[in-house]
Design a protein around this motif. Structure first.
Motif, PDB file in Angstrom:
ATOM      1  N   ARG A 105      33.089  54.328 -66.385  1.00 39.03           N
ATOM      2  CA  ARG A 105      33.318  54.723 -64.985  1.00 39.03           C
ATOM      3  C   ARG A 105      32.207  55.620 -64.467  1.00 39.03           C
ATOM      4  O   ARG A 105      32.082  55.817 -63.262  1.00 39.03           O
ATOM      5  N   LYS A 106      31.384  56.159 -65.371  1.00 40.02           N
ATOM      6  CA  LYS A 106      30.309  57.066 -64.966  1.00 40.02           C
ATOM      7  C   LYS A 106      28.985  56.335 -64.793  1.00 40.02           C
ATOM      8  O   LYS A 106      28.013  56.910 -64.306  1.00 40.02           O
ATOM      9  N   ASP A 107      28.946  55.090 -65.200  1.00 39.93           N
ATOM     10  CA  ASP A 107      27.708  54.314 -65.136  1.00 39.93           C
ATOM     11  C   ASP A 107      27.368  53.972 -63.693  1.00 39.93           C
ATOM     12  O   ASP A 107      28.257  53.742 -62.868  1.00 39.93           O
ATOM     13  N   VAL A 108      26.059  53.935 -63.379  1.00 36.20           N
ATOM     14  CA  VAL A 108      25.642  53.554 -62.033  1.00 36.20           C
ATOM     15  C   VAL A 108      25.836  52.062 -61.796  1.00 36.20           C
ATOM     16  O   VAL A 108      25.855  51.608 -60.658  1.00 36.20           O
ATOM     17  N   VAL A 109      25.980  51.284 -62.884  1.00 38.99           N
ATOM     18  CA  VAL A 109      26.191  49.842 -62.751  1.00 38.99           C
ATOM     19  C   VAL A 109      27.648  49.601 -62.361  1.00 38.99           C
ATOM     20  O   VAL A 109      28.562  50.106 -63.011  1.00 38.99           O
ATOM     21  N   PRO A 110      27.918  48.825 -61.301  1.00 40.21           N
ATOM     22  CA  PRO A 110      29.301  48.589 -60.861  1.00 40.21           C
ATOM     23  C   PRO A 110      30.161  47.996 -61.974  1.00 40.21           C
ATOM     24  O   PRO A 110      29.676  47.255 -62.838  1.00 40.21           O
ATOM     25  N   LEU A 111      31.455  48.286 -61.920  1.00 43.36           N
ATOM     26  CA  LEU A 111      32.371  47.811 -62.953  1.00 43.36           C
ATOM     27  C   LEU A 111      32.400  46.286 -63.043  1.00 43.36           C
ATOM     28  O   LEU A 111      32.455  45.728 -64.139  1.00 43.36           O
ATOM     29  N   HIS A 112      32.366  45.614 -61.893  1.00 49.66           N
ATOM     30  CA  HIS A 112      32.424  44.154 -61.944  1.00 49.66           C
ATOM     31  C   HIS A 112      31.203  43.579 -62.656  1.00 49.66           C
ATOM     32  O   HIS A 112      31.294  42.554 -63.342  1.00 49.66           O
ATOM     33  N   HIS A 113      30.053  44.255 -62.520  1.00 54.22           N
ATOM     34  CA  HIS A 113      28.855  43.759 -63.193  1.00 54.22           C
ATOM     35  C   HIS A 113      28.919  44.064 -64.686  1.00 54.22           C
ATOM     36  O   HIS A 113      28.488  43.248 -65.502  1.00 54.22           O
TER      37      HIS A 113
END
Length: 266
Positions: free
Chosen positions: A15-23
């Motif tokens: 949840r902290k990643d800059v990459v969106p969850l769907h990706h």
């Protein structure tokens, strides 16, 4: 794959990643499909179950599955669910090619957009590797290669001006840079490559149509002629979503750098 096994083995999404969850979910499922955890023709869990396994919303699942469909890995069957396609892309070609032949095949199978072409002062590290004198400039060419309307990679090349003075945009649209150099009488002798990864910056994200901050593969390639002179420095950026690196190493090269070597900057 059983539901219990899936629940135990699914990697958690950040949840902290800059990459969106769907990706993130797209990348995980894509990897599982290509590694055979979901066999061709097999169903994947439904949206509700995937949401439970990865603790994400059905909207997130739906976007990831749609991207996998667009990439030709999944297909929906009305009233039955979503299945791995039977005609998955091959993971390895039937035969490998020599270096120049592989460049020629790449040229034939992709479309090129010339983003930049200029004669300029090369960055210090490039000038050093190309053995340029303090006053010598270089031809700088940035190109985007695509296939079927999908961007595959961005190449950023530098060639000493004395070798590339006649390179034009029209020429780069018709031929690969290596072909233009060979047309000038250059014969390639060896190539040194370095492969690493980096987060995608906004400009590269726009060109490659991926999320900013997502991982990119970066390849530095330094080409030498048969006299041992460096003639081209190129940096290639691409995403593992659409591209892979294949190496076919002769057994005689296993104890040399020809087989590759991992170095650590510590």
């Amino acid at each position: 794959m059983t539901a219990a096994a899936s629940a135990a083995n699914e990697p958690s999404l950040s949840r902290k990643d800059v990459v969106p969850l769907h990706h993130q979910l797209f990348v995980v499922l894509r990897d599982q499909i290509l590694r055979g955890l979901y066999a061709p023709g097999a169903p994947i869990p439904n949206e509700t179950r995937l949401g439970e396994l990865f603790r994400v919303s059905r909207i997130t699942v739906r976007r990831a599955v749609a991207d996998l469909e667009a990439q030709g890995l999944l297909e929906k069957r009305h009233g039955h669910g979503t299945f791995v396609r039977m005609d998955l892309p091959p993971q390895r070609p039937a035969a490998t090619l020599g270096f120049v032949d592989s460049l020629r095949k790449q040229q034939q199978n992709t479309q090129v957009t010339v983003l930049e072409l200029e004669v300029a002062t090369a960055p210090p590290v490039v000038a050093l590797q190309l053995a340029l004198s303090p006053t010598e400039r270089a031809v700088h060419a940035v190109r985007l290669r695509s296939a079927g309307g999908r961007p595959l990679m961005v190449t950023d090349a530098w060639v000493p001006e004395r070798l590339g003075a006649r390179i034009t945009r029209a020429g780069l649209r018709r031929q690969g840079l290596y072909e233009l150099l060979m047309g000038e009488g250059i014969r390639f002798g060896r190539v040194v490559q370095e492969i690493s990864a980096e987060p995608c910056d906004p400009r590269m994200a726009h060109l490659l149509q991926v999320a900013a901050g997502s991982p990119l593969l970066r390849m530095y390639r330094l080409l030498y002629d048969t006299d041992g002179q460096a003639v081209q420095h190129i940096t290639i950026h691409f995403t593992s979503e659409r591209s892979r690196i294949l190496m076919d190493v002769d057994i005689k090269s296993l104890n040399t750098l020809g087989a590759g070597q991992i170095t650590h900057d510590v």
